[in-house]
Design an enzyme around this catalytic site. Structure first.
Site, PDB file in Angstrom:
ATOM      1  N   GLN A 265      12.878  24.216 -25.837  1.00  0.00           N
ATOM      2  CA  GLN A 265      13.944  23.515 -25.138  1.00  0.00           C
ATOM      3  C   GLN A 265      13.570  22.052 -24.929  1.00  0.00           C
ATOM      4  O   GLN A 265      12.402  21.697 -25.009  1.00  0.00           O
ATOM      5  CB  GLN A 265      14.221  24.204 -23.801  1.00  0.00           C
ATOM      6  CG  GLN A 265      14.773  25.594 -24.019  1.00  0.00           C
ATOM      7  CD  GLN A 265      15.133  26.292 -22.730  1.00  0.00           C
ATOM      8  OE1 GLN A 265      15.513  25.671 -21.753  1.00  0.00           O
ATOM      9  NE2 GLN A 265      15.028  27.605 -22.747  1.00  0.00           N
ATOM     10  N   LYS A 281      11.435  17.269 -17.577  1.00  0.00           N
ATOM     11  CA  LYS A 281      12.396  18.337 -17.878  1.00  0.00           C
ATOM     12  C   LYS A 281      13.657  18.053 -17.079  1.00  0.00           C
ATOM     13  O   LYS A 281      13.611  17.931 -15.860  1.00  0.00           O
ATOM     14  CB  LYS A 281      11.834  19.703 -17.493  1.00  0.00           C
ATOM     15  CG  LYS A 281      10.676  20.136 -18.384  1.00  0.00           C
ATOM     16  CD  LYS A 281      10.344  21.608 -18.232  1.00  0.00           C
ATOM     17  CE  LYS A 281       9.138  21.948 -19.107  1.00  0.00           C
ATOM     18  NZ  LYS A 281       8.719  23.345 -18.965  1.00  0.00           N
ATOM     19  N   ALA A 384       6.023  15.999 -14.789  1.00  0.00           N
ATOM     20  CA  ALA A 384       4.721  16.645 -14.643  1.00  0.00           C
ATOM     21  C   ALA A 384       3.672  15.739 -15.272  1.00  0.00           C
ATOM     22  O   ALA A 384       3.830  15.290 -16.406  1.00  0.00           O
ATOM     23  CB  ALA A 384       4.723  18.000 -15.344  1.00  0.00           C
ATOM     24  N   PHE A 386       0.735  14.286 -17.263  1.00  0.00           N
ATOM     25  CA  PHE A 386       0.034  14.706 -18.471  1.00  0.00           C
ATOM     26  C   PHE A 386      -1.425  14.997 -18.158  1.00  0.00           C
ATOM     27  O   PHE A 386      -2.044  14.330 -17.339  1.00  0.00           O
ATOM     28  CB  PHE A 386       0.092  13.587 -19.509  1.00  0.00           C
ATOM     29  CG  PHE A 386       1.114  13.827 -20.576  1.00  0.00           C
ATOM     30  CD1 PHE A 386       2.388  14.217 -20.238  1.00  0.00           C
ATOM     31  CD2 PHE A 386       0.792  13.655 -21.920  1.00  0.00           C
ATOM     32  CE1 PHE A 386       3.343  14.441 -21.222  1.00  0.00           C
ATOM     33  CE2 PHE A 386       1.736  13.881 -22.907  1.00  0.00           C
ATOM     34  CZ  PHE A 386       3.015  14.271 -22.562  1.00  0.00           C
ATOM     35  N   ASP A 453       7.395  34.541 -18.455  1.00  0.00           N
ATOM     36  CA  ASP A 453       7.149  33.834 -19.712  1.00  0.00           C
ATOM     37  C   ASP A 453       5.720  33.306 -19.767  1.00  0.00           C
ATOM     38  O   ASP A 453       5.507  32.115 -19.934  1.00  0.00           O
ATOM     39  CB  ASP A 453       8.168  32.679 -19.800  1.00  0.00           C
ATOM     40  CG  ASP A 453       8.121  31.972 -21.134  1.00  0.00           C
ATOM     41  OD1 ASP A 453       7.805  32.629 -22.129  1.00  0.00           O
ATOM     42  OD2 ASP A 453       8.385  30.765 -21.174  1.00  0.00           O
TER      43      ASP A 453
END
Ligand SMILES: *[C@@H]1O[C@H](CO)[C@@H](O)[C@H](O)[C@H]1NC(C)=O
Ligand SMILES: *[C@@H]1O[C@H](CO)[C@@H](O)[C@H](O)[C@H]1NC(C)=O
Ligand SMILES: *[C@@H]1O[C@H](CO)[C@@H](O)[C@H](O)[C@H]1NC(C)=O
Ligand SMILES: *[C@@H]1O[C@H](CO)[C@@H](O)[C@H](O)[C@H]1NC(C)=O
Ligand SMILES: *[C@@H]1O[C@H](CO)[C@@H](O)[C@H](O)[C@H]1NC(C)=O
Ligand SMILES: *[C@@H]1O[C@H](CO)[C@@H](O)[C@H](O)[C@H]1NC(C)=O
Length: 572
Positions: A265, A281, A384, A386, A453
């Protein structure tokens, strides 16, 4: 003349060559289209985390991210010319003119989704008064912020027991309290959870840093974050850099945007003016939207707020295994479209409702029927931090022994058999050290967040096997607030084991006075896009704490001894 005769004599040979070439080209195109797609489901799953991106070096002496600096960069863009088109001021003015023609006005949201929580302030909020150097969570302050906050909200502060008490669990908690009475793991029902957490975390041996960062001179918060990664924790919440890092990810100007290749995604790699990079995201749905009942876990949409909530939960559990993550609201035109390359920029459009939308290109939900839209131009998402680039700190990817099948039709071995743990226990690296108990911690974490997941996990190679597991990619967590994913906790149920430090925290969260929902609400309050989770998901956390204790209890009830089930490996 000679050539002509030669060619005429050899025409069959030329024709043959031509036909072969056409066949070969077609075959190549065919393989290119179908080949990878067959393996897609497997490959994508393995490629989920923000791993293999080489840090793109931007020109540091650029210094400033003002409009002029952009223009300079455009002219000597080392990455190829197409970016220039979208940076071009004239063009972007034209675009704005087009938008105006369509009735768009930045200050006048034309048609805002009723469910969308529109905000006026996008800055990073401090829980404390404007002091940059203070810790993100003030644990032991005289004036107890948390108490104030809870009182302001008119809420009560009780453990999970308040709403989700289970009689047998109450008895188990009493036993726990008597067994660990004089140890650091003792649960005192009067004191605050954060004091309990701090006491347990203080037992942690931090361990060495990453080899490549031993002599690093750091200025920016993200550099300090990288250099402070230790063998036994990704970050230290008591150090000032964590708060600066979160703040920088919200406040620093965006200077570059790329789509992250390879995931299922859409995710964007956002570079900020301090050269720090984050994985963005975008928000797709309102917070109330739950996982669609007919979607498999691997087809579920990713939720930006789940990433943020997972970071806070991980921190509250004292794991420190999720990269720092924070919410940010970006201007789709100014921060994303303007800085996109041609391929990404082509997927931006103005929706019929007058919102700025894009869809990127990826394998799931990247088309104009699944657009990501601003309201009308501002878009919320998660940032987020890295991890260090792989050239400097290699990571090892491990298959989760309790991986699901990622198939509509098959079940995994452990879903049909109960003996996986017995087999795993014998195998390296699960047979020694902290690894198996870390897998169980991860199961506890995924059960609390409802994340199905978890196909792989990663470790830093520098630290070998005796190190924490990174809990990356939590975007599919917090999907169903009414449902508790009992299969997520299969590792704990099948091994009938749990780490003492983790259990002690759960017992404390059950006993109160603070409940996990209250702590989460308070912790996430500092985020610019707060509220992160709707109430039903917060309540689910308390319910799941009770259930976790019940699961441990049933292991003891099955005849296992206390010391077989509750393992004190000294790791906190
Ligand atoms: C970086 O930018 C400065 C000033 O804009 C320029 O003088 C320098 O040559 C650039 N360096 C590289 C490697 O592009
Ligand atoms: C950045 O830009 C501001 C205003 O555009 C300017 O005052 C400042 O000197 C610049 N800083 C650097 C390092 O170029
Ligand atoms: C927005 O933030 C500013 C500065 O942080 C503050 O003064 C102002 O009151 C805030 N506005 C709202 C509506 O919260
Ligand atoms: C118990 O549940 C009620 C209703 O769901 C909720 O308002 C309250 O905050 C909960 N109490 C605790 C301590 O979580
Ligand atoms: C978003 O950016 C555009 C320029 O690209 C600007 O005109 C607009 O005012 C910005 N909108 C907001 C809400 O900041
Ligand atoms: C770590 O685990 C791997 C995989 O099981 C094993 O090959 C390796 O020898 C282990 N390293 C150490 C130092 O035990």
């Amino acid at each position: 003349m000679g050539y002509w005769t030669y060619a005429r004599r050899r025409w069959k040979w030329f024709l043959w060559l031509l036909v072969t070439a056409v066949v070969l080209i077609n075959a190549a195109i065919f393989i290119g289209l179908t080949g990878p797609r067959d393996q897609l489901s497997v490959r994508q799953m393995e490629d989920e985390s923000h791993l293999l991106i080489a840090r793109k070096r931007l020109n540091k002496s650029r210094g400033n991210s003002s409009g002029q600096a952009y223009a300079d960069w455009e002219q000597k863009d080392p990455l190829g010319g197409d970016r220039g088109k979208h940076l071009n001021q004239e063009n972007s003015q034209k675009q704005d003119q087009n938008l105006a023609d369509h009735g768009y006005d930045a200050n006048q949201p034309k048609e805002v989704d009723a469910n969308y929580n529109s905000r006026t302030n996008y800055t990073y909020k401090d829980n404390e008064e404007d002091n940059d150097d203070e810790e993100i969570i003030e644990l032991l302050k005289e004036k107890d912020d948390q108490e104030d906050y809870v009182q302001q909200k008119g809420g009560q502060s009780h453990g999970a027991r308040a709403n989700y008490s289970i009689t047998q669990v109450d008895q188990f908690v009493q036993k726990f309290q008597s067994v660990y009475k004089n140890s650091p793991y003792a649960v005192d029902t009067e004191s605050k959870y954060l004091i309990h957490l701090r006491r347990i975390t203080s037992l942690r041996k931090k361990g060495p840093r990453l080899v490549d960062y031993l002599h690093e001179k750091c200025t920016h918060s993200w550099e300090i974050f990288h250099s402070e990664i230790r063998q036994h924790a990704l970050y230290d919440p008591d150090e000032g850099y964590l708060k600066s890092l979160l703040k920088d990810m919200v406040m620093k100007e965006v200077v570059d945007v790329e789509q992250k290749e390879g995931g299922t995604q859409i995710k964007l790699i956002i570079t900020l003016e301090d050269d720090g990079q984050s994985l963005f995201k975008p928000m797709r749905f309102p917070r109330e939207q739950e996982t669609l009942p007919d979607h498999f876990y691997f087809a579920d949409y990713e939720r930006h707020n789940a990433e943020i909530a997972a970071f806070h939960l991980d921190m509250l559990l004292g794991f420190h295994r999720v990269p720092p993550t924070v919410g940010r609201v970006v201007n789709v035109s100014h921060d994303l479209h303007r800085l996109s390359n041609k391929k990404l920029a082509r997927t931006f459009f103005l929706s019929p409702a007058g919102n700025w939308c894009f869809h990127g290109s990826c394998s799931y939900y990247c088309d104009s029927s699944h657009p990501i839209c601003g309201h009308p131009i501002m878009l919320e998402g998660s940032m987020a931090a890295f991890l260090p680039p792989v050239e400097r700190a290699k990571r090892k990817t491990w298959r989760n022994p309790w991986k699901r099948s990622y198939s509509k039709h098959r079940k995994a071995y452990w879903e049909l058999n109960n003996d996986l743990c017995d087999k795993i226990k014998e195998k390296e690296p699960y047979n020694t050290g902290r690894r198996l108990l870390d897998i169980l911690d991860m199961a506890v974490f995924d059960f609390l967040t409802g994340n199905l997941d978890r196909h792989h996990y990663e470790t830093f190679q520098d630290f070998d096997n005796e190190t924490f597991l990174l809990h990356l990619d939590n975007g599919r967590a917090f999907g169903k607030s009414k449902y508790d994913c009992i299969s997520c906790i299969a590792p704990v149920r099948q091994c009938c084991m749990i780490r003492l430090s983790t259990l002690s925290k759960l017992v404390k969260l059950y006993s109160g006075p603070d409940s996990l929902s209250t702590l989460m609400r308070f912790s996430m309050h500092s985020d610019p896009v707060d509220p992160i989770l709707v109430e039903s998901h917060l309540q689910a956390l308390d319910r799941r704490v009770s259930k976790l204790l019940h699961i441990i209890l049933s292991c003891l009830a099955k005849g296992k001894s206390w010391n077989e089930v509750i393992i004190d490996d000294g790791i906190t």
